[in-house]
Design a protein around this motif. Structure first.
Motif, mmCIF file in Angstrom:
data_model
loop_
_atom_site.group_PDB
_atom_site.id
_atom_site.type_symbol
_atom_site.label_atom_id
_atom_site.label_comp_id
_atom_site.label_asym_id
_atom_site.label_seq_id
_atom_site.Cartn_x
_atom_site.Cartn_y
_atom_site.Cartn_z
ATOM 1 N N CYS A 203 0.845 -1.189 0.000
ATOM 2 C CA CYS A 203 0.000 0.000 0.000
ATOM 3 C C CYS A 203 0.885 1.245 0.000
ATOM 4 O O CYS A 203 1.808 1.363 0.821
ATOM 5 C CB CYS A 203 -0.884 -0.036 1.259
ATOM 6 S SG CYS A 203 -2.061 1.328 1.374
ATOM 7 N N HIS A 204 0.615 2.148 -0.932
ATOM 8 C CA HIS A 204 1.382 3.390 -1.039
ATOM 9 C C HIS A 204 0.428 4.484 -1.495
ATOM 10 O O HIS A 204 -0.533 4.217 -2.224
ATOM 11 C CB HIS A 204 2.524 3.208 -2.050
ATOM 12 C CG HIS A 204 3.547 4.300 -2.012
ATOM 13 N ND1 HIS A 204 3.357 5.528 -2.610
ATOM 14 C CD2 HIS A 204 4.783 4.352 -1.440
ATOM 15 C CE1 HIS A 204 4.419 6.282 -2.403
ATOM 16 N NE2 HIS A 204 5.316 5.596 -1.696
ATOM 17 N N GLU A 205 0.698 5.723 -1.075
ATOM 18 C CA GLU A 205 -0.194 6.823 -1.462
ATOM 19 C C GLU A 205 -0.313 6.942 -2.974
ATOM 20 O O GLU A 205 -1.357 7.328 -3.502
ATOM 21 C CB GLU A 205 0.295 8.160 -0.897
ATOM 22 C CG GLU A 205 0.224 8.281 0.610
ATOM 23 C CD GLU A 205 1.500 7.795 1.283
ATOM 24 O OE1 GLU A 205 2.307 7.084 0.616
ATOM 25 O OE2 GLU A 205 1.696 8.095 2.472
ATOM 26 N N ASP A 206 0.776 6.650 -3.674
ATOM 27 C CA ASP A 206 0.816 6.759 -5.128
ATOM 28 C C ASP A 206 0.610 5.364 -5.733
ATOM 29 O O ASP A 206 1.441 4.472 -5.538
ATOM 30 C CB ASP A 206 2.169 7.337 -5.559
ATOM 31 C CG ASP A 206 2.271 7.496 -7.073
ATOM 32 O OD1 ASP A 206 1.358 7.032 -7.787
ATOM 33 O OD2 ASP A 206 3.272 8.062 -7.537
ATOM 34 N N TYR A 207 -0.495 5.200 -6.462
ATOM 35 C CA TYR A 207 -0.815 3.885 -7.012
ATOM 36 C C TYR A 207 0.333 3.351 -7.870
ATOM 37 O O TYR A 207 0.671 2.165 -7.832
ATOM 38 C CB TYR A 207 -2.091 3.973 -7.859
ATOM 39 C CG TYR A 207 -2.519 2.638 -8.435
ATOM 40 C CD1 TYR A 207 -3.417 1.822 -7.761
ATOM 41 C CD2 TYR A 207 -1.991 2.178 -9.642
ATOM 42 C CE1 TYR A 207 -3.786 0.590 -8.264
ATOM 43 C CE2 TYR A 207 -2.351 0.945 -10.157
ATOM 44 C CZ TYR A 207 -3.248 0.159 -9.460
ATOM 45 O OH TYR A 207 -3.593 -1.064 -9.964
ATOM 46 N N ALA B 28 3.083 2.037 -5.829
ATOM 47 C CA ALA B 28 2.668 0.762 -5.228
ATOM 48 C C ALA B 28 2.809 -0.373 -6.237
ATOM 49 O O ALA B 28 3.336 -1.442 -5.928
ATOM 50 C CB ALA B 28 1.221 0.854 -4.747
ATOM 51 N N HIS C 219 -7.897 2.467 -3.737
ATOM 52 C CA HIS C 219 -7.997 1.261 -4.559
ATOM 53 C C HIS C 219 -8.173 0.027 -3.672
ATOM 54 O O HIS C 219 -8.983 -0.868 -3.976
ATOM 55 C CB HIS C 219 -6.735 1.123 -5.420
ATOM 56 C CG HIS C 219 -6.671 -0.158 -6.183
ATOM 57 N ND1 HIS C 219 -7.364 -0.354 -7.359
ATOM 58 C CD2 HIS C 219 -6.024 -1.332 -5.928
ATOM 59 C CE1 HIS C 219 -7.136 -1.583 -7.786
ATOM 60 N NE2 HIS C 219 -6.331 -2.195 -6.950
ATOM 61 N N GLU D 206 -5.464 4.045 6.856
ATOM 62 C CA GLU D 206 -6.420 4.499 5.852
ATOM 63 C C GLU D 206 -7.440 3.441 5.433
ATOM 64 O O GLU D 206 -8.513 3.774 4.956
ATOM 65 C CB GLU D 206 -5.658 4.978 4.595
ATOM 66 C CG GLU D 206 -4.676 6.098 4.864
ATOM 67 C CD GLU D 206 -5.377 7.396 5.243
ATOM 68 O OE1 GLU D 206 -6.534 7.596 4.809
ATOM 69 O OE2 GLU D 206 -4.780 8.204 5.988
ATOM 70 N N SER E 36 4.067 0.497 4.416
ATOM 71 C CA SER E 36 2.856 -0.031 3.770
ATOM 72 C C SER E 36 1.850 -0.515 4.821
ATOM 73 O O SER E 36 0.653 -0.228 4.753
ATOM 74 C CB SER E 36 3.244 -1.172 2.822
ATOM 75 O OG SER E 36 2.126 -1.940 2.465
ATOM 76 N N ASP F 2 -3.050 2.131 -4.020
ATOM 77 C CA ASP F 2 -3.218 3.198 -3.030
ATOM 78 C C ASP F 2 -4.398 2.843 -2.119
ATOM 79 O O ASP F 2 -5.163 1.913 -2.404
ATOM 80 C CB ASP F 2 -3.416 4.555 -3.730
ATOM 81 C CG ASP F 2 -4.602 4.542 -4.666
ATOM 82 O OD1 ASP F 2 -5.687 4.073 -4.257
ATOM 83 O OD2 ASP F 2 -4.456 4.985 -5.818
#
Lengths: 401, 266
Positions: A240-244, A247, A319, A360, A353, A316
């Motif tokens: 999991c990362h803020e930027d798809y 990720a 998603h 979130e 992650s 993200d």
């Protein structure tokens, strides 16, 4: 929806003792962080001889360390291979009970029968018999946990009456599961009142079909234990990362490498013709999902990599929330995540992650009470490290029964 | 992920030639098939495969033998020594040596499908509770060139032309769907260059039995790969079946992973 982390303990080549140590200790750190973040389960498999793919032949040892270093997260011993050449059912019951005590009642016990020739052949086990021995193990272990004078004369296991001790801390006993690799095993789980611990990728539609039939059958089951565990958990990957895009850039190669290492296992059906293994196992399931009736992805094309499973947990937070909602919609009650493979993702990024997912994504699937419980220290688990105080009399928070 | 380390140039030395890719499948009727899997010792793991293929753990050999009643090449018998591997994510075998009992079958297997076949005497006999397989070189010097250079290793078979002898006892009936067949990757000179030719056979069994096998003789050198030592028999099955060998659809560069080196022929 419950969230867990799942360990095969895959180790990068070239193998070294330092690499194996790094893999184990990174995993332990991830477990400590996951415990603090409010994940529900940590599972560790039992595999033997599976170079690179899984260096985890003694999950009870790993999980004892997890239990000692955490307070809340439930420890999933899963799955114990229920093949007598590998494990005696008395020893399984004893070890599991001890782990339940050490963890203050946080044990979940998974059962399995092994799908590779590498493992079964290494122990000179007969593939024809593994389903039968698994069935017998599932029936005797909960009785050993609850009966003070247990004896058994079965088809493949027998013992004169003894009191198998210690008894597990949870009453009447820890929840039991079966790993589901081969299609149809979910029916075996349902008929015995066992939780369905998915360990292979299935598309949403296939998962829904299996889940629907599981719930239909488990409602009228004859449980092997003292209660029915009617949960359905699936296996997934997590990055999991803020930027798809970031990720995907880091997460998808991890998925591909792990899937390829799985496809390179020597599955029993390939080595040993038997009616007891009707599919190749994980690889077979994924390849079927990739091959299409219209031939757009021919199953015999060697250039086609093993298909990316539908609904994979790479992306993200938004998603991932959408993806997990789909799993929820098909009846899945929990998802267990592989966080890394062959240490491809640096440890700090794995931990980031986990933290982002916990901040979130997890709250989107919790009730207000669950959210409140998550931020409170569990009151039922005393700090016994300094005092040697006796075990608590109540179940710890997060128990899944 | 580990890959083969064998020299492609050395492997190419005895590779068959496919002058043109065929478009028709070959159908074999009234086939008695024998399939044996045996574990190999670890030195054979990477060393016997080209870099485009990946070994499995533990290394294993798949022996396949056919006694064919009807085919475009007439009645014949054949035997194939193959190393179990992966091509990309797919379960495959790498054929290191092959033998067939007639000139026409040798020619067909080599020129249409890239099997490294040489002529040999093959006896696959089925009794009430036993199956025997013997493969012997036909020349008198005991140094058959099936699959490559003459034998320098093996057990029992060396020096007398005996390449393989095994017996299997106590047939146990299985369902026809219980038998898993795995395709071959055959190294051949093709119109596209030196390639691993993917041959996937389709089987229509009417009877399948599993037996307990014992390998009495195996001359690894005679099969073209002295490192092979099938020391631990895993399983053996015998089937009555029809077999179709479809026309070749995919070939792979032996030096590259399948994801990079695969070409579609048709």
């Amino acid at each position: 929806m419950k969230f867990g982390i799942f360990y095969e303990l895959s180790v990068p080549r070239p193998f070294s003792r330092a690499n194996e140590r790094l893999t184990y200790h990174n995993a332990l750190e991830q477990c400590r962080v996951a415990d603090e973040l409010g994940f529900d389960h940590v599972w560790a498999v039992e595999h033997h001889f599976l170079e690179e793919y899984s260096h985890c032949p003694a999950p009870e040892v790993f999980l004892t360390a997890v239990a000692a270093q955490t307070q809340r997260i439930r420890v999933g011993h899963g799955a114990v291979v229920c093949v007598p050449e590998m494990n005696n059912p008395i020893r399984v019951a004893e070890r599991a009970a001890a782990l339940d005590i050490i963890s203050n009642g946080r044990l979940e016990l998974g059962t399995a029968r092994s799908s590779t020739w590498t493992e079964l052949g290494g122990f000179c086990a007969d593939p024809d018999d593994t389903k039968k021995t698994w069935d017998e193990f599932c029936r005797v272990i909960p009785q050993m946990w609850t009966d003070d004078d247990f004896g058994w004369e079965g088809a493949r296991f027998e013992m004169p009456a003894r009191n198998v001790i210690p008894k597990p801390f949870q009453e009447p006993h820890p929840p039991m599961w079966v790993t589901v690799t081969t299609p149809g095993t979910e029916l075996d789980a349902a008929e015995r009142g066992l939780g369905c611990l998915g360990v292979s990728a299935a598309p949403f539609a296939e998962q829904e079909r299996r889940t629907t039939e599981y719930y239909r059958r488990v409602a009228n089951c004859d449980p092997v234990g003292s209660f029915v565990n009617d949960q359905v958990h699936t296996l997934n990957f997590l990055y999991c990362h803020e930027d798809y895009r970031q990720a995907a850039a880091l997460g998808l190669p991890m998925v591909g490498a792990f899937s390829m290492s799985n496809a390179h296992l020597y599955f029993t059906r390939e080595a040993y013709p038997t009616r007891a293994y009707q599919t190749l196992g994980n690889a077979g399931a994924a390849l079927r999902s990739r091959g299409t009736p219209n031939g757009s992805a021919p199953v015999d094309d060697p250039s086609v990599a093993k298909g990316l499973p539908e609904g994979v947990g790479i992306g993200d937070p938004d998603h991932l929330v959408r993806t997990i909602r789909k799993w929820e919609d098909v009846g899945v009650t929990g998802i267990n995540f592989l966080l890394n493979a062959m240490e491809m993702i640096p440890q700090e990024q794995v931990l980031d992650s986990l933290r982002l997912f916990a901040t979130e994504v997890i709250p989107q699937f919790q009730t207000p009470d669950e959210r409140a419980a998550r931020v409170q220290a569990p009151t039922s688990v005393p700090d016994v490290s300094a005092t040697g105080a006796p075990a608590p009399s109540t179940m710890p928070a997060g128990a899944s029964r | 992920m580990i890959s083969g380390t064998a020299s492609v140039d050395e492997l190419a030395a005895g590779a068959p030639e496919i002058a043109a890719f065929g478009t028709e499948s070959v159908r074999l009727g009234g086939v008695t098939g024998l399939s044996l899997v045996a574990e190999l010792r670890r030195p054979a793991r990477e060393a016997v495969l080209p870099p485009g293929l990946h070994p499995i753990v533990p290394p294993a050999m798949s022996l396949l033998a056919w006694d064919v009643s009807e085919s475009p090449w007439g009645a014949f018998s054949a035997a194939f020594v193959r190393v179990v591997c992966r091509s990309g994510a797919r379960a495959r075998t790498f054929c290191v040596g092959a033998a067939a009992s007639t000139h026409d079958a040798v020619a067909g297997l080599r020129s249409q499908f890239g099997f490294p076949a040489h002529q040999a005497e093959i006896s696959l006999r089925r009794h009430y509770d036993e199956v025997d397989l013997r493969v012997s070189a036909e020349d008198d010097d005991g140094r058959s060139h099936v699959g490559g250079e003459g034998g320098s290793a093996g057990r029992n078979g060396r020096g007398n032309g005996l390449m393989l002898a095994l017996s299997a006892l106590d047939p146990d009936p299985l369902s026809v769907g219980d038998l898993q067949h795995v395709g071959s990757m055959n190294l051949a000179h093709t119109p596209l260059g030196l390639r691993l030719v993917q041959v996937e056979t389709h089987h229509e069994p009417s009877r399948v039995e599993r037996l307990a096998a014992r390998i009495d003789a195996f001359d690894a050198g005679a099969w073209g790969q002295p490192l092979l030592d099938p020391y631990w028999a895993v399983s053996c099955s015998v089937s009555l079946e029809d077999v179709e060998i479809p026309a070749i659809r995919f070939v792979c560069d032996p030096a590259l992973p399948a994801a990079e080196g695969t070409e579609r022929v048709q």
